[in-house]
Design an enzyme around this catalytic site. Structure first.
Site, PDB file in Angstrom:
ATOM      1  CD  GLU A  28      44.085  37.528  41.926  1.00 12.78           C
ATOM      2  OE1 GLU A  28      43.093  38.092  42.411  1.00 12.78           O
ATOM      3  OE2 GLU A  28      44.085  36.332  41.574  1.00 12.78           O
ATOM      4  CG  ASN A  73      40.376  32.943  42.038  1.00 14.13           C
ATOM      5  OD1 ASN A  73      40.097  32.726  43.217  1.00 14.13           O
ATOM      6  ND2 ASN A  73      39.458  33.287  41.151  1.00 14.13           N
ATOM      7  CG  ASN A 173      42.013  33.450  47.218  1.00  6.69           C
ATOM      8  OD1 ASN A 173      41.639  34.431  47.863  1.00  6.69           O
ATOM      9  ND2 ASN A 173      41.493  33.134  46.037  1.00  6.69           N
ATOM     10  CD  GLU A 174      37.409  33.852  46.588  1.00  4.15           C
ATOM     11  OE1 GLU A 174      37.319  33.332  45.457  1.00  4.15           O
ATOM     12  OE2 GLU A 174      36.945  34.981  46.837  1.00  4.15           O
ATOM     13  CD  GLU A 294      39.533  38.346  46.985  1.00  2.00           C
ATOM     14  OE1 GLU A 294      38.660  38.368  46.097  1.00  2.00           O
ATOM     15  OE2 GLU A 294      40.415  37.458  47.051  1.00  2.00           O
TER      16      GLU A 294
HETATM   17  O1  AHR Z   1      39.486  39.797  43.081  1.00  6.18           O
HETATM   18  C1  AHR Z   1      39.202  38.954  42.008  1.00  6.18           C
HETATM   19  C2  AHR Z   1      39.008  37.503  42.437  1.00  6.18           C
HETATM   20  O2  AHR Z   1      37.848  37.414  43.195  1.00  6.18           O
HETATM   21  C3  AHR Z   1      40.072  36.912  43.309  1.00  6.18           C
HETATM   22  O3  AHR Z   1      41.136  36.384  42.585  1.00  6.18           O
HETATM   23  C4  AHR Z   1      39.347  35.814  44.018  1.00  6.18           C
HETATM   24  O4  AHR Z   1      39.893  35.538  45.273  1.00  6.18           O
HETATM   25  C5  AHR Z   1      37.912  36.288  44.065  1.00  6.18           C
HETATM   26  O5  AHR Z   1      37.022  35.329  43.662  1.00  6.18           O
END
Ligand code: AHR
Length: 500
Positions: A28, A73, A173-174, A294
Site C-alpha cells: 500500500e 484505504n 477497499n473496505e 488483508e
Molecule cells: O493495512 C492497513 C489498513 O488496514 C488498510 O489500508 C486498510 O484496508 C485496513 O483497514
C-alpha cells in the site's frame, strides 16, 4: 511438563487443491511500505527504477505469490493518472487516508514492472470511493488494453508496449468502513460493484473481480453487509474479500493471544455462512470463494501520530515478537484448513508497515521479523493438496477462551512430500507428538523438523540483532516408515516435512 498428542494424516482426506494465491501479500502507499521500503533510489542496491535490490531479494525469499496494490484505504482517494508518465510531471497530492504527502514517484508502471522483475503476480484495486466506473475501466484498459484506445495508447507512450495482463482486480477497499473515503451502504456499494464489474468484464472478459466483504469481525454490519451487497452483485463478481487483524494488546495475556487462531477459524466460518446465505437467497448455482486479502497481527490500538502531512512517515512499523509469529502461523493453518473456500489471501503488508520485512533508509539494512519465517516456509512447502488431519491432543482454557486444542494443525501433500504445520499454543507444556502418515504406495521414511521457538515469547529481531528469532532444523525420530515421534517445545511453530 510434556503432554502427549497424536496426529493422523491420510492422503485420501483431502480438503482441496491449494490455490498458490493464498500466499499473497499487500503493498500500500502508506508510511514507508513503498517509499523508503521497496523504493529508495539513493540506496546502493537500487535498480534503474529506484527499487532496492537487497529488499527485492528478501521479498523473493519470503515468496509471496500475488501482491495487492495500491491500497488499502489509500486507493479510495487515489487518482491513478497521477502516478503514470514522466516522473518530473507527476503532481504531488495529499493522501487523505493517511494524512501523508504523496509524491507519485511510484505508480502503476513502476509497480507492475517491479512485479515482473521479482516474478510475483499483481492484484490491482480500483478506486470506488472518490471515483467510479469510468476511471476503473480506464485503469483496466491502461494495464490490459492492446492499444488503440486513449488509456492503452497512453501506456504505450509511457514505454510499455505489451499489456501487463493483470488478472485479479479488487472493486474498492473496505467500503463498509465509515473511515473509508466514499464509504457506502451495502446497497449502494453492491449496485456500484455490479455496474463496475459489468463494465470491466466487457472491457476484459478474462479478469477476476473481488467484491469488498466485511473489514473486521466487530463491524456492526457484519454478515448483513455480505447478504445485502451480494443481492446486487453476486452474479457479476468472483470473490468476496474478508479482512482480519489480531491486536495482541486486546488480549489479557500471552496464553490468550496464542489461542487467537480459534477466532480466525470462527470468522472464516461466519463469512462463509453469510456468503452462502446470499447464494441460497439469490438462487445462485455458482459458489463464491473468499479472498482473505488483508490479514496479520497489528498493534492497532496503540496511539499513533499521523503528523502534519509528512512524506513516507514511520507509520505502524510494528515490531513483532515470537508470540506474534505463532499467531501468524495460526492464520496460515486456518487458511489451509479452509482452502476449499479461501482461494486468495494477502499478508498485510509487505515492507515496514505491519510487515515481515523491515528496512532502514539511506544505505541502511533490511531484516526479517519473526513473522517472516512461518510465512516463508508455509508458502514454500505448503503446496499441492490441503489435507484434513485427525488431531488428538489436550485442551486448554485461557483467560479469553474456553476449551481450545493445544495443537493447531494443518497438512498438505504435494508430489514429493507431505508437510504438517503445527502451532503448540501452550506456554507451559511441550508436546510429544506421534505422527502417523498414511500414503498409499510408498510411505515417507525421513522427517525434517523445522521449529521456531525460544525461551521468551516476547523475543524480537532488530537491526542490531536480526537473527535473535530464527527457525532451526532439528532431528525428529522416524519410528517406522510413515511414523515419527516429534518433540514440540512450548509456544512453538513447527513444520514437519515427511520425505521419501
Ligand atoms: O493495512 C492497513 C489498513 O488496514 C488498510 O489500508 C486498510 O484496508 C485496513 O483497514
Amino acid at each position: 511438563m510434556t503432554s502427549t498428542a497424536r496426529v493422523v494424516v491420510d492422503e485420501e482426506y483431502s480438503i482441496a487443491e491449494i490455490d498458490p494465491r493464498i500466499y499473497g501479500s499487500f503493498v500500500e502507499h502508506m508510511g514507508r511500505c513503498v517509499y523508503d521500503g521497496l523504493y529508495s533510489p539513493d540506496h546502493p542496491t537500487a535498480d534503474a527504477d529506484g527499487f532496492r535490490g537487497d529488499v527485492a531479494d528478501v521479498v523473493r525469499e519470503l515468496g509471496p505469490t500475488i501482491l495487492r496494490y495500491p491500497g488499502g484505504n489509500f486507493v479510495s482517494g487515489y487518482d491513478w493518472e497521477d502516478g503514470v508518465g514522466p516522473r518530473e510531471d507527476r503532481p504531488e497530492r495529499l493522501d487523505l487516508a493517511w494524512r501523508s504527502f504523496e509524491s507519485n514517484q511510484v505508480g502503476t508502471d513502476e509497480f507492475l514492472r517491479w512485479c515482473g522483475r521479482v516474478g510475483i503476480e499483481p492484484m490491482m484495486a480500483v478506486n470506488l470511493g472518490s471515483r467510479g466506473i469510468r476511471e476503473a475501466v480506464d485503469l483496466l484498459e491502461y494495464c490490459n488494453g492492446r492499444g488503440g484506445t486513449p488509456a492503452s495508447d497512453l501506456r504505450r507512450r509511457n514505454g510499455q508496449a505489451d499489456p501487463y495482463g493483470v488478472r485479479t482486480w479488487c472493486l474498492g477497499n473496505e467500503m463498509d468502513g465509515p473511515w473509508q473515503i466514499g464509504h457506502k451502504s451495502a446497497e449502494d456499494y453492491g449496485k456500484l460493484a455490479a455496474q463496475t464489474a459489468v463494465a470491466m468484464k466487457r472491457a476484459d472478459p478474462g479478469i477476476e473481480l473481488v467484491a469488498c466483504g466485511t473489514s473486521k469481525p466487530v463491524m456492526p454490519t457484519f454478515a448483513t453487509w455480505e447478504a445485502q451487497m451480494l443481492e446486487h452483485c453476486y452474479r457479476h463478481v468472483d470473490y468476496v474479500s474478508m479482512h482480519m487483524y489480531v491486536d495482541p494488546d486486546l488480549y489479557p495475556d500471552t496464553a490468550s493471544l496464542l489461542a487467537a487462531g480459534v477466532e480466525i477459524d470462527d470468522y472464516i466460518a461466519a463469512v462463509t455462512a453469510s456468503v452462502d446465505y446470499a447464494r441460497a437467497a439469490g438462487r445462485h448455482s455458482k459458489p463464491m470463494p473468499l479472498s482473505f486479502d488483508e490479514w496479520n497481527v497489528w498493534y492497532n490500538s496503540r496511539p499513533r501520530d499521523l503528523g502534519d502531512w509528512p512524506h513516507a512517515p514511520r507509520l505502524i512499523e510494528d515490531t513483532y515478537t515470537l508470540a506474534d509469529a505463532l499467531v501468524l502461523g495460526s492464520f496460515l493453518t486456518s487458511i489451509l484448513r479452509a482452502s476449499d473456500r479461501v482461494r486468495m489471501a494477502c499478508l498485510a503488508q509487505l515492507v515496514n508497515v505491519i510487515a515481515p520485512i523491515r528496512t532502514e533508509p539511506g544505505g541502511g539494512q533490511v531484516w526479517r521479523q519473526p513473522t517472516f519465517y512461518p510465512f516463508a516456509l508455509t508458502a514454500r512447502y505448503g503446496r499441492g493438496t490441503a489435507l484434513r488431519p485427525a488431531v488428538t491432543c489436550p485442551r486448554l482454557s485461557t483467560a479469553a477462551h474456553d476449551d481450545v486444542p493445544q495443537l493447531d494443525v494443518a497438512a498438505t501433500r504435494s508430489e514429493d512430500e507431505m508437510v504438517v504445520f503445527v502451532v503448540n499454543r501452550s506456554l507451559a507444556e511441550a508436546a510429544s507428538l506421534e505422527l502417523d502418515v498414511r500414503v498409499r504406495g510408498h510411505r515417507p521414511g525421513r522427517v525434517e523438523h523445522t521449529v521456531l521457538a525460544g525461551p521468551d515469547p516476547a523475543a524480537v529481531n532488530g537491526p542490531d540483532a536480526p537473527d535473535a528469532v530464527v527457525p532451526v532444523v532439528r532431528d525428529a525420530v522416524a519410528l517406522r516408515p510413515g511414523e515419527a515421534s516429534v518433540e514440540l517445545p512450548p509456544a512453538s511453530w513447527s513444520m514437519l516435512r515427511l520425505l521419501p
